[in-house]
Scaffold this motif. Structure first.
Motif, PDB file in Angstrom:
ATOM      1  N   GLY A  19       0.808  -1.228   0.000  1.00 44.31           N
ATOM      2  CA  GLY A  19       0.000   0.000   0.000  1.00 44.31           C
ATOM      3  C   GLY A  19       0.835   1.270   0.000  1.00 44.31           C
ATOM      4  O   GLY A  19       0.288   2.367   0.076  1.00 44.31           O
ATOM      5  N   SER A  20       2.156   1.126  -0.081  1.00 42.31           N
ATOM      6  CA  SER A  20       2.996   2.340  -0.010  1.00 42.31           C
ATOM      7  C   SER A  20       3.056   3.089  -1.328  1.00 42.31           C
ATOM      8  O   SER A  20       3.528   4.221  -1.370  1.00 42.31           O
ATOM      9  N   SER A  21       2.599   2.459  -2.424  1.00 40.32           N
ATOM     10  CA  SER A  21       2.567   3.217  -3.678  1.00 40.32           C
ATOM     11  C   SER A  21       1.613   2.573  -4.682  1.00 40.32           C
ATOM     12  O   SER A  21       1.077   1.491  -4.433  1.00 40.32           O
ATOM     13  N   GLY A  22       1.398   3.252  -5.804  1.00 41.62           N
ATOM     14  CA  GLY A  22       0.677   2.697  -6.941  1.00 41.62           C
ATOM     15  C   GLY A  22      -0.705   2.135  -6.623  1.00 41.62           C
ATOM     16  O   GLY A  22      -1.523   2.765  -5.943  1.00 41.62           O
ATOM     17  N   ILE A  23      -0.965   0.949  -7.149  1.00 43.62           N
ATOM     18  CA  ILE A  23      -2.297   0.340  -7.055  1.00 43.62           C
ATOM     19  C   ILE A  23      -2.674   0.091  -5.588  1.00 43.62           C
ATOM     20  O   ILE A  23      -3.821   0.329  -5.181  1.00 43.62           O
ATOM     21  N   GLY A  24      -1.720  -0.361  -4.783  1.00 39.88           N
ATOM     22  CA  GLY A  24      -1.998  -0.641  -3.366  1.00 39.88           C
ATOM     23  C   GLY A  24      -2.390   0.626  -2.624  1.00 39.88           C
ATOM     24  O   GLY A  24      -3.331   0.633  -1.820  1.00 39.88           O
ATOM     25  N   SER A  44       4.106  -3.532   3.877  1.00 39.77           N
ATOM     26  CA  SER A  44       5.101  -3.203   2.846  1.00 39.77           C
ATOM     27  C   SER A  44       6.333  -2.745   3.605  1.00 39.77           C
ATOM     28  O   SER A  44       6.297  -2.581   4.823  1.00 39.77           O
ATOM     29  N   ARG A  45       7.424  -2.515   2.870  1.00 41.93           N
ATOM     30  CA  ARG A  45       8.638  -2.105   3.578  1.00 41.93           C
ATOM     31  C   ARG A  45       8.538  -0.655   4.018  1.00 41.93           C
ATOM     32  O   ARG A  45       8.893  -0.307   5.131  1.00 41.93           O
ATOM     33  N   SER A  46       8.029   0.216   3.150  1.00 44.56           N
ATOM     34  CA  SER A  46       7.872   1.617   3.560  1.00 44.56           C
ATOM     35  C   SER A  46       6.408   1.934   3.843  1.00 44.56           C
ATOM     36  O   SER A  46       5.509   1.191   3.423  1.00 44.56           O
ATOM     37  N   LYS A  47       6.219   3.047   4.554  1.00 42.37           N
ATOM     38  CA  LYS A  47       4.856   3.429   4.990  1.00 42.37           C
ATOM     39  C   LYS A  47       4.032   3.972   3.834  1.00 42.37           C
ATOM     40  O   LYS A  47       4.576   4.630   2.952  1.00 42.37           O
ATOM     41  N   PRO A  60       5.489  -2.868   9.009  1.00 40.18           N
ATOM     42  CA  PRO A  60       6.615  -2.858   8.079  1.00 40.18           C
ATOM     43  C   PRO A  60       7.118  -4.279   7.835  1.00 40.18           C
ATOM     44  O   PRO A  60       7.471  -4.982   8.796  1.00 40.18           O
ATOM     45  N   THR A  61       7.088  -4.724   6.601  1.00 40.20           N
ATOM     46  CA  THR A  61       7.442  -6.116   6.299  1.00 40.20           C
ATOM     47  C   THR A  61       8.084  -6.225   4.928  1.00 40.20           C
ATOM     48  O   THR A  61       7.558  -5.695   3.948  1.00 40.20           O
ATOM     49  N   ASP A  62       9.172  -6.965   4.859  1.00 39.18           N
ATOM     50  CA  ASP A  62       9.703  -7.393   3.568  1.00 39.18           C
ATOM     51  C   ASP A  62       9.090  -8.764   3.300  1.00 39.18           C
ATOM     52  O   ASP A  62       9.492  -9.772   3.877  1.00 39.18           O
ATOM     53  N   LEU A  63       8.092  -8.782   2.430  1.00 38.17           N
ATOM     54  CA  LEU A  63       7.325 -10.019   2.213  1.00 38.17           C
ATOM     55  C   LEU A  63       8.111 -11.087   1.453  1.00 38.17           C
ATOM     56  O   LEU A  63       7.673 -12.228   1.359  1.00 38.17           O
ATOM     57  N   SER A  64       9.261 -10.716   0.897  1.00 43.18           N
ATOM     58  CA  SER A  64      10.062 -11.740   0.218  1.00 43.18           C
ATOM     59  C   SER A  64      10.870 -12.559   1.220  1.00 43.18           C
ATOM     60  O   SER A  64      11.500 -13.550   0.867  1.00 43.18           O
ATOM     61  N   ASP A  65      10.828 -12.131   2.487  1.00 40.37           N
ATOM     62  CA  ASP A  65      11.553 -12.824   3.558  1.00 40.37           C
ATOM     63  C   ASP A  65      10.524 -13.630   4.358  1.00 40.37           C
ATOM     64  O   ASP A  65       9.670 -13.066   5.035  1.00 40.37           O
ATOM     65  N   ASN A  92      -3.503  -9.370  -1.947  1.00 32.26           N
ATOM     66  CA  ASN A  92      -2.086  -9.656  -2.201  1.00 32.26           C
ATOM     67  C   ASN A  92      -1.676  -8.842  -3.429  1.00 32.26           C
ATOM     68  O   ASN A  92      -1.909  -9.264  -4.567  1.00 32.26           O
ATOM     69  N   ASN A  93      -1.101  -7.674  -3.185  1.00 30.03           N
ATOM     70  CA  ASN A  93      -0.822  -6.723  -4.274  1.00 30.03           C
ATOM     71  C   ASN A  93       0.675  -6.497  -4.504  1.00 30.03           C
ATOM     72  O   ASN A  93       1.087  -6.233  -5.632  1.00 30.03           O
ATOM     73  N   SER A  94       1.503  -6.641  -3.446  1.00 26.80           N
ATOM     74  CA  SER A  94       2.942  -6.355  -3.591  1.00 26.80           C
ATOM     75  C   SER A  94       3.538  -7.153  -4.735  1.00 26.80           C
ATOM     76  O   SER A  94       3.240  -8.340  -4.904  1.00 26.80           O
ATOM     77  N   THR A 160       5.660 -15.342 -13.227  1.00 22.82           N
ATOM     78  CA  THR A 160       5.100 -15.235 -11.864  1.00 22.82           C
ATOM     79  C   THR A 160       3.616 -14.864 -11.937  1.00 22.82           C
ATOM     80  O   THR A 160       2.793 -15.349 -11.164  1.00 22.82           O
ATOM     81  N   LYS A 161       3.277 -14.001 -12.912  1.00 17.78           N
ATOM     82  CA  LYS A 161       1.881 -13.554 -13.007  1.00 17.78           C
ATOM     83  C   LYS A 161       0.986 -14.651 -13.590  1.00 17.78           C
ATOM     84  O   LYS A 161      -0.198 -14.732 -13.257  1.00 17.78           O
ATOM     85  N   ALA A 162       1.558 -15.513 -14.459  1.00 20.06           N
ATOM     86  CA  ALA A 162       0.797 -16.671 -14.945  1.00 20.06           C
ATOM     87  C   ALA A 162       0.481 -17.598 -13.770  1.00 20.06           C
ATOM     88  O   ALA A 162      -0.624 -18.147 -13.663  1.00 20.06           O
ATOM     89  N   CYS A 186      -6.128  -8.619 -13.373  1.00 20.91           N
ATOM     90  CA  CYS A 186      -5.068  -8.537 -14.387  1.00 20.91           C
ATOM     91  C   CYS A 186      -5.056  -7.142 -14.993  1.00 20.91           C
ATOM     92  O   CYS A 186      -5.739  -6.889 -16.000  1.00 20.91           O
ATOM     93  N   PRO A 187      -4.280  -6.232 -14.390  1.00 24.03           N
ATOM     94  CA  PRO A 187      -4.170  -4.901 -14.991  1.00 24.03           C
ATOM     95  C   PRO A 187      -3.223  -4.958 -16.189  1.00 24.03           C
ATOM     96  O   PRO A 187      -2.361  -5.827 -16.285  1.00 24.03           O
ATOM     97  N   GLY A 188      -3.401  -4.000 -17.085  1.00 25.24           N
ATOM     98  CA  GLY A 188      -2.389  -3.737 -18.107  1.00 25.24           C
ATOM     99  C   GLY A 188      -1.512  -2.618 -17.583  1.00 25.24           C
ATOM    100  O   GLY A 188      -1.526  -2.334 -16.372  1.00 25.24           O
ATOM    101  N   PRO A 189      -0.764  -1.948 -18.475  1.00 26.06           N
ATOM    102  CA  PRO A 189       0.114  -0.866 -18.015  1.00 26.06           C
ATOM    103  C   PRO A 189      -0.647   0.147 -17.147  1.00 26.06           C
ATOM    104  O   PRO A 189      -1.694   0.650 -17.556  1.00 26.06           O
ATOM    105  N   THR A 190      -0.124   0.373 -15.966  1.00 20.91           N
ATOM    106  CA  THR A 190      -0.809   1.227 -14.988  1.00 20.91           C
ATOM    107  C   THR A 190       0.193   2.247 -14.452  1.00 20.91           C
ATOM    108  O   THR A 190       1.340   1.877 -14.162  1.00 20.91           O
ATOM    109  N   ASN A 193       4.839   3.221  -9.646  1.00 19.34           N
ATOM    110  CA  ASN A 193       6.317   3.136  -9.662  1.00 19.34           C
ATOM    111  C   ASN A 193       6.816   1.873 -10.343  1.00 19.34           C
ATOM    112  O   ASN A 193       8.022   1.623 -10.392  1.00 19.34           O
ATOM    113  N   PHE A 194       5.891   1.062 -10.844  1.00 20.58           N
ATOM    114  CA  PHE A 194       6.263  -0.251 -11.380  1.00 20.58           C
ATOM    115  C   PHE A 194       7.354  -0.169 -12.449  1.00 20.58           C
ATOM    116  O   PHE A 194       8.355  -0.883 -12.387  1.00 20.58           O
ATOM    117  N   PHE A 195       7.155   0.704 -13.446  1.00 18.37           N
ATOM    118  CA  PHE A 195       8.067   0.716 -14.592  1.00 18.37           C
ATOM    119  C   PHE A 195       9.459   1.201 -14.179  1.00 18.37           C
ATOM    120  O   PHE A 195      10.457   0.698 -14.670  1.00 18.37           O
TER     121      PHE A 195
END
Ligand SMILES: NC(=O)c1ccc[n+]([C@@H]2O[C@H](COP(=O)([O-])OP(=O)(O)OC[C@H]3O[C@@H](n4cnc5c(N)ncnc54)[C@H](OP(=O)(O)O)[C@@H]3O)[C@@H](O)[C@H]2O)c1
Length: 277
Positions: A19-24, A44-47, A60-65, A92-94, A160-162, A186-190, A193-195
């Motif tokens: 939720g710290s940026s973009g769609i979230g 998310s890692r940042s607020k 605050p969480t690094d979800l890859s860990d 689950n958006n991150s 990963t998205k498939a 399934c969003p298209g280009p949005t 900060n993704f790109f």
């Protein structure tokens, strides 16, 4: 079938990852406007922005860990147990992408992407499933139109998205007969900060947001909440993206891969040391 506000009012706890940026962030802001009294948590890692300071719980969480994820899940389980009656909703958006030829990219970053885009979704959903089943509610997973076909130059990301697309649709069937439903988006280009974080120098969208393929994060959030309230299992955002998804899934996979490769090659930029165009 209900409206987003009627649907969200059934929830006592709403959890958003990323939720710290973009769609979230757009999801959080829309949800807070609609149901300011719900318990809303962000992982998310940042607020998230200041809008979240007064009305939400940031964990605050690094979800890859996976150890950090387990600790956050435990904190969430406590919050859910203490919440009043009502259902539970998990977004689950991150996620992130990494653009370039696989050989030019960092293998560590690809593995980290799999940990975040796939493993964290399965792990967090599994850890919260007992409470989801008990209270009822929903799981919303953000995939991408990249999930409908192989995506050269975004090979790991698209795969990963498939996974997210197929896993979520299958999970919805597995959960039939329970009080839990799932939605895969399934969003298209949005615009987000993704790109930038995927290594694109210039996002493949018009700066003024007009006429191109892209959407705002706010539009994706609104479509998501509307699809959720209508009980849809799958949302592809907008008719242009629906055409791309249809093409990607109906045409021979090898041909689609070649065409996709040619399109994505055009966007290719010199972002990797020694990478040739
Ligand atoms: N933008 C697009 O064109 C597009 C298209 C299709 C699908 N999507 C998907 O939409 C989702 C949201 O992306 P976005 O477009 O909003 O991009 P974004 O603005 O870059 O947001 C990504 C979010 O993921 C979080 N995140 C990244 N690494 C994380 C980690 N290790 N642990 C926890 N959270 C992490 C970030 O928070 P922190 O950095 O604070 O941790 C951020 O809040 C992603 O799954 C993406 O794949 C995007």
């Amino acid at each position: 079938m209900s409206t987003p506000i009627e649907y969200l009012k059934r929830m006592s706890v709403i959890i958003v990852t990323g939720g710290s940026s973009g769609i979230g962030s757009a999801l959080l802001q829309t949800i807070i406007k609609l149901v300011p009294n719900a318990t809303i948590c962000n992982l998310s890692r940042s607020k998230p922005g200041v809008f979240f300071d007064e009305c939400g719980i940031h964990i605050p969480t690094d979800l890859s860990d996976s150890i950090a994820l387990a600790a956050a899940a435990q904190q969430l389980q406590g919050i859910i147990d203490e919440a009043g009656p009502g259902e539970l909703l998990l977004f689950n958006n991150s996620g992130f992408g990494d653009y370039g030829r696989f050989a030019d990219l960092s293998a560590g970053k690809q593995l980290n992407m799999i940990d975040l885009n796939i493993k964290a979704i399965v792990d967090l959903t599994a850890q919260l499933l007992p409470q989801l089943l008990q209270r009822g509610g929903g799981v919303v997973n953000i995939a991408s139109i990249a999930g409908f076909q192989p995506t050269p130059y975004l090979a790991t990301y698209g795969a990963t998205k498939a996974f997210v697309l197929n896993w979520t649709l299958a999970l919805d069937e597995d959960l039939r007969g329970t009080k839990v439903r799932t939605l895969v988006v399934c969003p298209g280009p949005t615009r987000s900060n993704f790109f930038k974080s995927a290594g694109f120098e210039t996002p493949p969208m018009r700066a003024d947001g007009s006429g191109g393929l892209d959407m705002s994060s706010e539009a994706v959030a609104e479509l998501t909440l509307s699809a959720l309230a209508k009980g849809k299992p799958l949302l592809v955002t907008g008719w242009k993206n629906q055409c791309i998804a249809w093409f990607g899934s109906k045409f021979p996979i090898v041909a689609v891969t070649r065409i996709g490769g040619a399109i994505l090659r055009k966007m290719r930029l010199e972002v990797h040391q020694g990478g040739s165009k």
